[in-house]
Design an enzyme around this catalytic site. Structure first.
Site, PDB file in Angstrom:
ATOM      1  N   CYS A  39       0.865  -0.563  -0.155  1.00  0.00           N
ATOM      2  CA  CYS A  39      -0.011   0.060   0.135  1.00  0.00           C
ATOM      3  C   CYS A  39       0.749   1.665  -0.178  1.00  0.00           C
ATOM      4  CB  CYS A  39      -0.698   0.126   0.839  1.00  0.00           C
ATOM      5  SG  CYS A  39      -1.671  -1.471   1.638  1.00  0.00           S
ATOM      6  N   ARG A  52       3.760   0.900  -6.719  1.00  0.00           N
ATOM      7  CA  ARG A  52       3.707   0.249  -6.133  1.00  0.00           C
ATOM      8  C   ARG A  52       2.366  -0.928  -6.430  1.00  0.00           C
ATOM      9  NH1 ARG A  52       5.938   2.509  -0.911  1.00  0.00           N
ATOM     10  NH2 ARG A  52       4.768   1.204  -0.177  1.00  0.00           N
ATOM     11  N   TRP A 110      -3.250  -2.021  -1.328  1.00  0.00           N
ATOM     12  CA  TRP A 110      -3.371  -3.702  -2.386  1.00  0.00           C
ATOM     13  C   TRP A 110      -3.799  -4.467  -0.735  1.00  0.00           C
ATOM     14  CZ3 TRP A 110      -1.386  -6.453  -6.218  1.00  0.00           C
ATOM     15  CH2 TRP A 110      -1.272  -7.348  -5.657  1.00  0.00           C
ATOM     16  N   ASN A 167      -0.636   1.477   6.176  1.00  0.00           N
ATOM     17  CA  ASN A 167      -0.090  -0.152   5.846  1.00  0.00           C
ATOM     18  C   ASN A 167       0.363  -0.978   6.671  1.00  0.00           C
ATOM     19  OD1 ASN A 167      -0.333   1.849   3.365  1.00  0.00           O
ATOM     20  ND2 ASN A 167       1.763   2.128   3.249  1.00  0.00           N
ATOM     21  N   LYS A 217      15.301 -19.106 -13.607  1.00  0.00           N
ATOM     22  CA  LYS A 217      15.607 -17.758 -12.853  1.00  0.00           C
ATOM     23  C   LYS A 217      16.455 -16.555 -14.233  1.00  0.00           C
ATOM     24  CE  LYS A 217      13.448 -16.800 -11.400  1.00  0.00           C
ATOM     25  NZ  LYS A 217      11.717 -16.454 -10.948  1.00  0.00           N
ATOM     26  N   HIS A 243      23.102 -39.122 -16.144  1.00  0.00           N
ATOM     27  CA  HIS A 243      22.445 -39.581 -16.656  1.00  0.00           C
ATOM     28  C   HIS A 243      22.427 -39.314 -18.506  1.00  0.00           C
ATOM     29  CE1 HIS A 243      22.092 -42.743 -13.414  1.00  0.00           C
ATOM     30  NE2 HIS A 243      21.579 -41.402 -12.567  1.00  0.00           N
ATOM     31  N   LYS A 248       4.015 -10.744 -17.007  1.00  0.00           N
ATOM     32  CA  LYS A 248       3.712 -10.819 -15.494  1.00  0.00           C
ATOM     33  C   LYS A 248       2.934 -11.753 -15.584  1.00  0.00           C
ATOM     34  CE  LYS A 248       5.473 -10.611 -10.958  1.00  0.00           C
ATOM     35  NZ  LYS A 248       6.644 -11.463 -10.784  1.00  0.00           N
TER      36      LYS A 248
END
Ligand code: F6R
Length: 599
Positions: A2, A27, A71, A97, A479, A498, A594
């Site tokens: 938030c 944010r 949020w 927050n 990543k 393997h 995203k």
């Protein structure tokens, strides 16, 4: 996370607070609101959705206002749940927050108050209503915050109070000073176009802002917080000075994980409270847990499988969501399907969840996004509370998923009688240690960067680990490839010989997870195999003298078997610095999104 912005001064507050909210948009948020006080009146404007959807007046005489981007963590995104929240009289308004852990207990004590939202925050204005005598808002705020458990950054205004009172514990707040007034905000971006003169509040501080003064108290005593001049441009301020969101989010992990576990652990009794509605009898009769997920969330699922099988004695399978076919061969009535999804909107995961549901299985969504499709459609939901993640590569949400799944493991294990109170306490103690252990890894960021630069021009990378180190190896490779565009593969250590060993040369660095929880001594045998082919080996290790047999070694603090999750942070940093060295578009890698809302 938030966002908070507050202004009191000589100018009109509305345009300043509204533009502060726009500055905080990056944010991530799902609702927004503003409270403006003037001449004994308080006007609140708030709604779900975009800041542009807020029905704000063209002009307003107030010179004192607070604003918030929300949020959601408690309660769906909705007009009622948006901040600011007010007391019964509508004369006190609060933006917040963080998470107030004991809000339910406090709410019970306020039974004669009328609550209009499902949020934890709303207890604060009602507590203030009990305490505030219309004279000393600062003391009232001090009195109220002393009753709160959990984390908070708060900004408070009242109809008859000429200014803002702000308080912080475990959630950042910064003051800003300019010629015609003063600011408080969750970060400097909110007011950067007005001033670069700032002071950061510390935990326990309560600040009183008026148009021409700012005073700060801690434990009731006046304190000075050093004024500094920030030289950030708006863009770097959004990233808190980091070059990329990904790096910021990697560094945010300790704070995010504290939020994930906040109020959920009873370490002494070995219990957790995930506010789940899963009936005890059902959990006891469950024969299988099926985790469905994609990408990084799938790797979190693989990690959780080991935890669930070891501590909760329940057969667990992990299915790539796009491959999920509910065969009916298993008993859907005795199967709990856990859909793990940061966004809660991934089409493949939603489809798998719907397939499971149609076959009669109970579904549980584990997501970061309150009000997402997964959260709405599943029978039960648990939030990972990592805060918004802007970088396309999932970092802090992986850690928060695994941590939440560890808590779920305790809940399932305790309910099924598979996990004793003592073992659960130990596991929870270790979970509580994750943020601190990750901080130690983050402190070594510069040395990881140096190693990453050394190997950035390699042909390919291999990642190996066993047990909990295996999903971390897969995640490390994912990543690296998604943000650096280099070839990388992760394996269970024993699998390399393997076939893939044929590719190992002196030009293919191997990254090994050599920690407790990753069967380090067995993985070491695999390290020898690749070393004898000339490959350089970089280890995240808790082995003694690791530096004597590895080309580079990074120490992972002890954490009772959960070390691989901490080792993963080295791999995140390694991937980041390789990609940075190659000049890649780290926050928006090519071809990736995203939230993948197509099958
Ligand atoms: C990798 C990454 C993706 C996501 C995957 C699932 O860094 O972010 O692999 O993990 O697309 O997304 P969610 O968790 O939103 O379902």
């Amino acid at each position: 996370m938030c966002g908070i912005v507050g202004y009191v001064g000589e100018s009109n507050a509305l345009p300043i607070v509204a533009s502060g909210l726009k500055n905080l948009e990056y944010r991530g948020y799902d609702s927004a609101g503003v409270a403006l006080s003037t001449d004994g009146r308080l006007d609140v404007f708030k709604s779900e959705g975009e800041i542009d959807d807020l029905e704000l007046p063209e002009s307003h005489p107030s010179t004192c206002g607070i604003g918030h981007t929300r949020w959601s963590t408690h309660g769906e995104p909705s007009d009622a749940n948006s901040h600011p929240h007010t007391d019964c009289t509508g004369d006190i308004s609060v933006v917040h927050n963080g998470i107030i852990d004991n809000y339910e207990a406090l709410k019970n004590e306020l039974s004669d108050h009328e609550f209009t939202s499902e949020t934890d925050t709303e207890v604060v204005p009602h507590l203030l209503e009990e305490t505030y005598d219309g004279d000393d808002l600062v003391s009232a705020v001090e009195h109220v915050v002393a009753q709160l458990d959990g984390s908070f950054a708060l900004a408070v205004t009242a109809a008859d109070h000429d200014g803002i009172v702000a308080a912080r514990r475990d959630s950042p707040l910064v003051l800003g000073f300019c010629d015609d007034g003063n600011f408080v905000a969750s970060d400097v971006t909110a007011f950067l176009e007005h001033t670069r003169e700032v002071a950061f509040l510390e935990d326990g501080d309560v600040a009183a802002l008026t148009d021409d003064s700012v005073t700060v108290r801690s434990a009731g005593e006046r304190v000075e917080r050093e004024r500094q001049t920030v030289d950030w441009e708006a863009d770097s301020a959004e990233k808190a000075g980091y070059e990329h969101y990904m790096l910021k989010e990697i560094h945010e992990q300790p704070q995010a994980l504290r939020q994930t576990i906040s109020g959920r652990l009873d370490v002494v009794n070995g219990e957790v409270d995930l506010e789940l509605d899963l009936p005890e009898q059902y959990l006891q009769s469950v024969e299988e847990i099926q985790i469905v997920a994609c990408g990084t969330s799938y790797h979190a699922g693989l990690y959780a499988r080991r935890l669930l099988e070891e501590h909760a004695d329940v057969r667990t399978s992990v299915e790539i969501a796009s491959e999920y076919e509910f065969t009916g061969g298993r008993d859907p009535w005795r199967t709990l399907v856990v859909a793990v999804s940061q966004s809660g909107e991934t089409a493949d995961t939603l489809r798998a969840m719907r397939t499971a549901s149609a076959a009669g299985a109970r579904t549980l969504a584990l997501t970061n996004t309150v009000g997402s499709t997964a959260a709405r459609e599943a029978d039960d939901v648990v939030y990972i509370r990592a805060g918004p993640e802007i970088g396309v590569a999932a970092t802090k949400t992986f850690a928060a998923q695994v941590t939440t799944l560890a808590l779920l493991t305790v809940e399932v294990g305790r309910t099924r009688g598979a996990l004793s109170g003592d073992r659960a306490s130990t596991l929870l103690e270790n979970v509580r240690g994750i943020p601190g252990a990750i901080q130690q890894v983050l402190d070594a960021d510069e040395s990881i960067r140096d190693v990453a630069r050394e190997y950035a021009d390699s042909d390919a990378f291999f990642f190996i680990g066993r047990k909990l180190g295996m999903p971390v190896s897969l995640e490390g490779a994912l990543k690296l490839k998604e943000i650096s565009y280099l070839h990388a593969e992760g394996f269970a250590g024993g699998e390399l010989k393997h076939g893939t060993l044929a590719l190992v040369t002196e030009d293919t660095p191997v990254l090994a997870v050599l920690t407790d929880g990753a069967n380090a001594s067995e993985t070491l045998r695999n390290v020898k195999e690749v070393e004898s082919r000339g490959a350089p080996v970089v280890g995240a290790s808790s082995l003694e003298n690791a530096e004597s047999f590895l080309d580079a070694s990074f120490t992972v603090p002890e954490l009772g078997g959960l070390e691989p999750l901490v080792a993963n942070v080295y791999l995140q940093l390694f991937a980041y610095h390789v990609a940075d060295e190659l000049g890649r578009n780290i926050d928006k890698p090519r071809n990736l999104a995203k939230s993948v809302t197509v099958e």
